[in-house]
Each structure stands twice: as C-alpha cells, then as structure tokens.
Design an enzyme around this catalytic site. Structure first.
Site: not given
Ligand code: CO
Length: 134
Positions: A7, A79, A130
């Site tokens: 994502h 992020h 991440e």
């Molecule tokens: Co995230």
C-alpha cells in the site's frame, strides 16, 4: 527480499472529506473507517487491484502523523509499504547494511493484522518505508 507493493499511505486532515473525494470523484470503493488506537490513526482502505491506498487521519493525542500534518496541512504521501517473506530476516539484513529500523526493531501488528516495521526515511530517498510480513 523485497516483495510486492502492499500500500501507499496518505495522511489526511479530514478522513471523511478525503474518503468522499476517492469515492465520488475517483469512483473508488472505500472501506469503512477503522480506528487503530495503538497506532494513533483512523484508516480507510481503497483497493486498486494491484495494491491499496490507505488514508490516515490522526487519532488521539500524540498521533505519529500529527507533526507530518502540521508540515503538510492539506495532507500528503506519508509512507509506502512493501511485503517481505520474512520480516525478521529482512530487519537483520537491513541492519547489517547500515539502514536504520525505527523503534526497537520489534515488529508491531499493523493495520492488516500482520507484523510490520518502519525504516528511516533518510535511508530511503526521503520516503518512510514500511515492511509487512507477507
Ligand atoms: Co502502512
């Protein structure tokens, strides 16, 4: 080590307004809001087929995205999340190469119920990264 894009997360000051833009202007299917008090955010998911967009709104005092929104009042990309097959092996490899893993390096359970770690943006072209256990 690096797996698929999971994502892209966008911090927003008003989750309802941002959700409406994705739903009404872009014609996306937007999930119901999910409060994650342990992460200090409320999140919605937008599935784009090959990956997801997450819209993040601060939740509670000391939200980790509060200072980002002070600098970017209309919101912005916060992020990017990549999947890895073995998050502990990935962490150890990154540390060996000198990359900074945020926190104490112990994975936390992320928005999808899987272990996640964050990597210092200064080590990755100015982008907070991440890693999520696949
Ligand atoms: Co995230």
């Amino acid at each position: 080590m690096l797996g698929r894009l999971n994502h892209v997360a966008i911090a927003v000051p008003d989750l309802a307004a941002a959700s409406a833009i994705y739903r009404d202007t872009l014609g996306a299917t937007v999930s119901a809001p999910l409060a994650l008090p342990e992460h200090g955010v409320t999140v919605v998911f937008i599935d784009t087929g090959n990956a997801k967009i997450e819209l993040l709104e601060p939740l509670g005092e000391g939200s980790p995205i509060a200072s980002f929104l002070e600098k970017n009042p209309s919101g912005g990309m916060h992020h990017i999340c990549y999947e890895v097959d073995d998050i502990l092996a990935a962490r150890d490899r990154l540390r060996e190469t000198g990359a900074r893993v945020l926190g104490d390096g112990t994975p936390k359970v992320g928005a999808h119920g899987k272990p996640v770690l964050f990597l210092h943006p200064k080590d990755f072209s100015g982008t907070l990264v991440e890693l999520e256990q696949a």
